[in-house]
Design a protein around this motif. Structure first.
Motif, short mmCIF file in Angstrom:
data_model
loop_
_atom_site.label_atom_id
_atom_site.label_comp_id
_atom_site.label_asym_id
_atom_site.label_seq_id
_atom_site.Cartn_x
_atom_site.Cartn_y
_atom_site.Cartn_z
N THR A 132 5.87 -5.07 12.02
CA THR A 132 4.50 -4.53 12.04
C THR A 132 3.88 -4.51 10.65
OG1 THR A 132 5.22 -2.24 11.70
CG2 THR A 132 5.10 -3.03 13.98
N GLY A 133 4.70 -4.75 9.62
CA GLY A 133 4.19 -4.68 8.24
C GLY A 133 4.20 -3.28 7.67
N ASN A 134 4.75 -2.31 8.40
CA ASN A 134 4.78 -0.92 7.94
C ASN A 134 6.20 -0.38 7.88
OD1 ASN A 134 1.92 -0.80 7.97
ND2 ASN A 134 1.95 -0.37 10.16
N SER B 272 10.48 -4.99 8.91
CA SER B 272 9.50 -4.57 9.91
C SER B 272 8.74 -5.77 10.46
CB SER B 272 8.51 -3.58 9.28
OG SER B 272 7.40 -3.37 10.13
N THR C 103 3.81 6.55 5.03
CA THR C 103 3.90 5.19 5.54
C THR C 103 3.51 4.20 4.43
OG1 THR C 103 3.42 5.85 7.82
CG2 THR C 103 3.03 3.54 7.25
N SER D 149 2.70 0.23 3.61
CA SER D 149 2.20 -0.94 4.36
C SER D 149 2.22 -2.18 3.48
CB SER D 149 0.77 -0.69 4.86
OG SER D 149 0.75 0.41 5.75
N CYS D 150 2.74 -3.25 4.03
CA CYS D 150 2.72 -4.55 3.36
C CYS D 150 1.47 -5.27 3.86
CB CYS D 150 3.98 -5.33 3.71
SG CYS D 150 4.40 -6.61 2.52
N ARG D 151 0.65 -5.74 2.91
CA ARG D 151 -0.63 -6.33 3.30
C ARG D 151 -0.81 -7.68 2.62
NH1 ARG D 151 -6.05 -3.66 1.25
NH2 ARG D 151 -7.39 -5.42 1.57
N GLU E 186 0.85 -1.18 0.00
CA GLU E 186 0.00 0.00 0.00
C GLU E 186 0.89 1.24 0.00
OE1 GLU E 186 -2.68 -0.35 3.30
OE2 GLU E 186 -4.01 -1.70 2.20
N THR F 224 7.83 3.61 7.64
CA THR F 224 7.54 5.04 7.60
C THR F 224 8.77 5.81 7.15
OG1 THR F 224 5.90 4.85 9.37
CG2 THR F 224 6.79 7.04 8.95
#
Length: 197
Positions: A160-162, A158, A132, A134-136, A119, A164
């Motif tokens: 958290t999947g993010n 990461s 930021t 984001s990997c989803r 994302e 920044t």
């Protein structure tokens, strides 16, 4: 020193407001909701055409998007149309043209049947903003490790999947993707940074 910092902050705020106002007035601008370049198959999205009463979006190879034109609605800032379901062949470049022949910016979408997307903003981000990525994955979970790549090089890991980027600069432009170990990798998308002049 405090006065100087306040002046710089005030000047940056004025420049951002002028930039936004310029876009509204000069208004040949295409946005996408949600603001990202990658989608899983079967998701929905909305195109927003600023400054026009009718949102007629064009795909580079397939021409006018019929499914989009059929659900057009007008809003004060322009018009929008919703695509209820996207498929892999909906990937590619999109734009719209005014009746006077002026073309909007291009948005290059990736629609994947794979298990992972990145994302990242669909429209250019302003220099020095915080962004930021984001990997989803298709099956959501709270904890997973994601590796982020820029131009094929690992730049961040990461849990958290993010990822920044604080105070983004032109040097941060490039092709980004992410990989989730044991799940898969996202397509690549170009992150564009805009400088206010």
């Amino acid at each position: 020193m405090k006065v100087s910092a306040l002046c710089i902050t005030l000047l940056m705020s004025i420049m951002i407001l002028l930039f936004v106002q310029y876009q509204k007035v000069d208004a040949v601008f295409l946005r996408i909701i949600p603001n990202r370049l990658q989608f899983f198959v079967y998701e929905s999205l909305t195109f927003h055409c600023e400054g026009v009463d009718y949102c007629e979006v064009v795909h580079k190879f397939r021409g006018k998007i019929k499914s989009c034109s059929e659900v057009t609605e007008t809003r004060p800032t322009g018009s929008s149309c919703r695509v209820r379901i996207v498929y892999t062949d909906d990937s590619g470049e999109y734009w719209y043209e005014t009746e006077a022949g002026r073309r909007s910016n291009v948005i290059n979408l990736s629609v994947t049947a794979g298990p992972v997307i990145l994302e990242s903003p669909a429209v250019p981000v302003l220099m020095e903003e915080t962004v930021t990525l984001s990997c989803r994955k298709t099956i959501s979970s709270s904890n997973f490790k994601a590796d982020f790549y820029k131009n094929g090089r690992l730049i961040h890991t990461s849990v958290t999947g993010n990822m920044t980027i604080h105070r983004i600069f032109k040097s941060d432009e490039g092709f980004y993707k992410c990989i989730i170990s044991g799940v898969g990798e996202s397509p690549e998308s170009w992150l564009k940074v805009t400088v206010i002049i």
